[in-house]
Design an enzyme around this catalytic site. Structure first.
Site, PDB file in Angstrom:
ATOM      1  N   PRO A 188       4.332 -12.141   5.017  1.00 37.56           N
ATOM      2  CA  PRO A 188       5.070 -13.113   6.208  1.00 37.56           C
ATOM      3  C   PRO A 188       5.746 -12.143   7.177  1.00 37.56           C
ATOM      4  O   PRO A 188       6.315 -11.398   6.778  1.00 37.56           O
ATOM      5  CB  PRO A 188       6.109 -13.869   5.376  1.00 37.56           C
ATOM      6  CG  PRO A 188       6.028 -12.966   3.974  1.00 37.56           C
ATOM      7  CD  PRO A 188       4.962 -12.612   3.730  1.00 37.56           C
ATOM      8  N   LEU A 189       5.390 -12.525   8.271  1.00 40.42           N
ATOM      9  CA  LEU A 189       5.979 -11.697   9.541  1.00 40.42           C
ATOM     10  C   LEU A 189       6.726 -12.601  10.379  1.00 40.42           C
ATOM     11  O   LEU A 189       6.205 -13.522  11.000  1.00 40.42           O
ATOM     12  CB  LEU A 189       4.743 -11.000  10.363  1.00 40.42           C
ATOM     13  CG  LEU A 189       3.756 -10.023   9.556  1.00 40.42           C
ATOM     14  CD1 LEU A 189       2.494  -9.806  10.375  1.00 40.42           C
ATOM     15  CD2 LEU A 189       4.352  -8.900   8.834  1.00 40.42           C
ATOM     16  N   THR A 190       8.112 -12.085  10.463  1.00 42.05           N
ATOM     17  CA  THR A 190       9.115 -13.022  11.421  1.00 42.05           C
ATOM     18  C   THR A 190       8.828 -12.807  12.491  1.00 42.05           C
ATOM     19  O   THR A 190       8.529 -11.744  13.125  1.00 42.05           O
ATOM     20  CB  THR A 190      10.480 -13.011  10.947  1.00 42.05           C
ATOM     21  OG1 THR A 190      10.747 -13.015   9.325  1.00 42.05           O
ATOM     22  CG2 THR A 190      11.249 -13.931  11.553  1.00 42.05           C
ATOM     23  N   GLN A 242       7.759 -19.270   3.445  1.00 38.22           N
ATOM     24  CA  GLN A 242       8.582 -18.365   2.872  1.00 38.22           C
ATOM     25  C   GLN A 242       9.926 -19.136   3.340  1.00 38.22           C
ATOM     26  O   GLN A 242      10.157 -19.368   4.489  1.00 38.22           O
ATOM     27  CB  GLN A 242       8.858 -17.085   3.746  1.00 38.22           C
ATOM     28  CG  GLN A 242       9.787 -16.178   3.116  1.00 38.22           C
ATOM     29  CD  GLN A 242       9.454 -14.768   3.517  1.00 38.22           C
ATOM     30  OE1 GLN A 242       9.877 -14.583   4.858  1.00 38.22           O
ATOM     31  NE2 GLN A 242       9.136 -13.662   2.823  1.00 38.22           N
ATOM     32  N   CYS A 273      15.284  -9.872   4.025  1.00 37.88           N
ATOM     33  CA  CYS A 273      15.791  -9.750   5.300  1.00 37.88           C
ATOM     34  C   CYS A 273      16.909  -8.783   5.368  1.00 37.88           C
ATOM     35  O   CYS A 273      17.742  -9.145   4.880  1.00 37.88           O
ATOM     36  CB  CYS A 273      15.887 -11.077   5.840  1.00 37.88           C
ATOM     37  SG  CYS A 273      16.310 -11.098   7.657  1.00 37.88           S
ATOM     38  N   LYS A 312      10.147 -11.856  -2.622  1.00 41.57           N
ATOM     39  CA  LYS A 312      10.237 -10.640  -1.763  1.00 41.57           C
ATOM     40  C   LYS A 312      11.364 -10.172  -1.813  1.00 41.57           C
ATOM     41  O   LYS A 312      12.438 -10.731  -1.267  1.00 41.57           O
ATOM     42  CB  LYS A 312       9.423 -11.168  -0.275  1.00 41.57           C
ATOM     43  CG  LYS A 312       9.553  -9.856   0.532  1.00 41.57           C
ATOM     44  CD  LYS A 312       9.124 -10.160   2.017  1.00 41.57           C
ATOM     45  CE  LYS A 312       8.948  -8.750   2.858  1.00 41.57           C
ATOM     46  NZ  LYS A 312       8.670  -9.313   4.119  1.00 41.57           N
TER      47      LYS A 312
END
Length: 344
Positions: A188-190, A242, A273, A312
């Site tokens: 997952p890439l914000t 996510q 994060c 994660k």
């Protein structure tokens, strides 16, 4: 007929509209060529490819029939669901049942109350049993009378057949398996891993995709912009979402909400994060230092989900202080199916 009359700012003559419209950008419309119809009609910047006599929007019936009934993009937010969330009428039965059992929750038995009702070895005190029985040890008649109705039948409200589907939970072996061994996983890439980007990655060989980080409180409030992060294209075979949150109540409720409303193969918890906006609220990698809340979140979400739960994390929160090797065995005990680790 336009009810605004001369006050209307829009054109009502299609020919006049097309004369003032900018020139088309090309000769072919990709939507018409792919799906057999273009939903934009005369407003399409490739409109000449699918406009017939009288400026009518043409439809390729044979091609359109192939796509009939197929959802290209799933997991949208309906107006009905949005209103239920904003008016707080959505019921979180499983989540509230789990939250009531947490220490300190309203309605949960206090430890001292349990201790007072038991003896030294944990058995009920004799005087407690004696007070509830008669001389011969039988229940008192008035106790039985108060537990029955006027006709002597037990006063237990019933409605329909009695089933155990609301109390029976799926065992870990009965949950949907996440078979991703040997497959390419697009993390997952914000602000980058949106749906168009994931479609491109699928063409280049990605097998497993995951949506961008979604804040659980925004999802529970019914924000359309946050729900857009959950959308899934029909080409995404194995897809997950996510979630980010700092407290077990909001995360557990959000997990139950997604479990009942959208189509996903797994749910991932963001515990990596490092952004200050997330970290200072106790979410993201800050959960690695809040083991009690972390455990309650994982156990709560796992109890309401029918799909695997993944986590994660980072190797550590502070520089050169790795704690992931200590946390991973505990996460497995809490019920997570997979842990992905990001270097500091």
């Amino acid at each position: 007929q336009c009810h605004f009359g001369p006050r209307c700012r829009f054109l009502h003559d299609v020919s006049q509209y097309l004369a003032a419209k900018p020139a088309d950008l090309g000769q072919r419309c990709v939507l018409f060529d792919t799906f057999g119809r273009c939903p934009y009609g005369v407003t399409c910047r490739f409109g000449q490819a699918h406009l017939g006599d009288g400026h009518q929007n043409l439809v390729n019936a044979a091609l359109a029939q192939q796509w009939e009934g197929k959802l290209l993009v799933r997991n949208g937010l309906s107006k009905e669901l949005q209103q239920q969330l904003r008016k707080r009428k959505f019921t979180f039965q499983k989540a509230e049942e789990f939250l009531r059992g947490l220490p300190g929750a309203e309605g949960a038995p206090k430890p001292e109350a349990l201790q007072n009702s038991r003896g030294a070895e944990g058995a009920p005190k004799p005087e407690a049993l004696q007070g509830s029985r008669g001389a011969e040890g039988a229940p008192k008649p008035e106790a039985l009378q108060s537990s029955r109705g006027a006709e002597g039948a037990p006063s237990i409200p019933t409605l329909g057949p009695l089933t155990d589907e609301d109390v029976t939970k799926l065992r870990p072996c009965e949950k949907k398996k996440l078979e991703i061994q040997g497959k390419l996983y697009l993390a997952p890439l914000t602000t980058c891993g949106n749906l168009p980007f994931r479609r491109i990655c699928k063409r280049f060989g990605a097998d497993v995709t995951c949506g961008e980080m979604a804040v659980c409180t925004n999802l529970l409030q019914g924000q359309s912009s946050e729900w857009a992060l959950l959308k899934r294209h029909h080409t995404e075979d194995i897809f997950g979402v996510q979630l980010e949150g700092a407290f077990p109540d909001t995360m557990t409720k959000c997990a139950e909400l997604l479990n009942r409303t959208i189509d996903v193969d797994f749910v991932d918890i963001n515990v990596g994060c490092p952004i200050d906006l997330v970290y200072k609220k106790g979410g993201g990698c800050a959960l690695m230092t809040r083991s009690n809340k972390f455990e309650q979140i994982v156990r709560g979400m796992n109890s309401v989900l029918d799909v695997p739960l993944t986590v994660k994390i980072r190797t550590g929160v502070q520089e050169k202080v790795n704690v992931a090797h200590k946390i991973i065995p505990r996460i497995r005990e809490w019920g997570a199916s997979m842990v992905t680790v990001r270097g500091q």
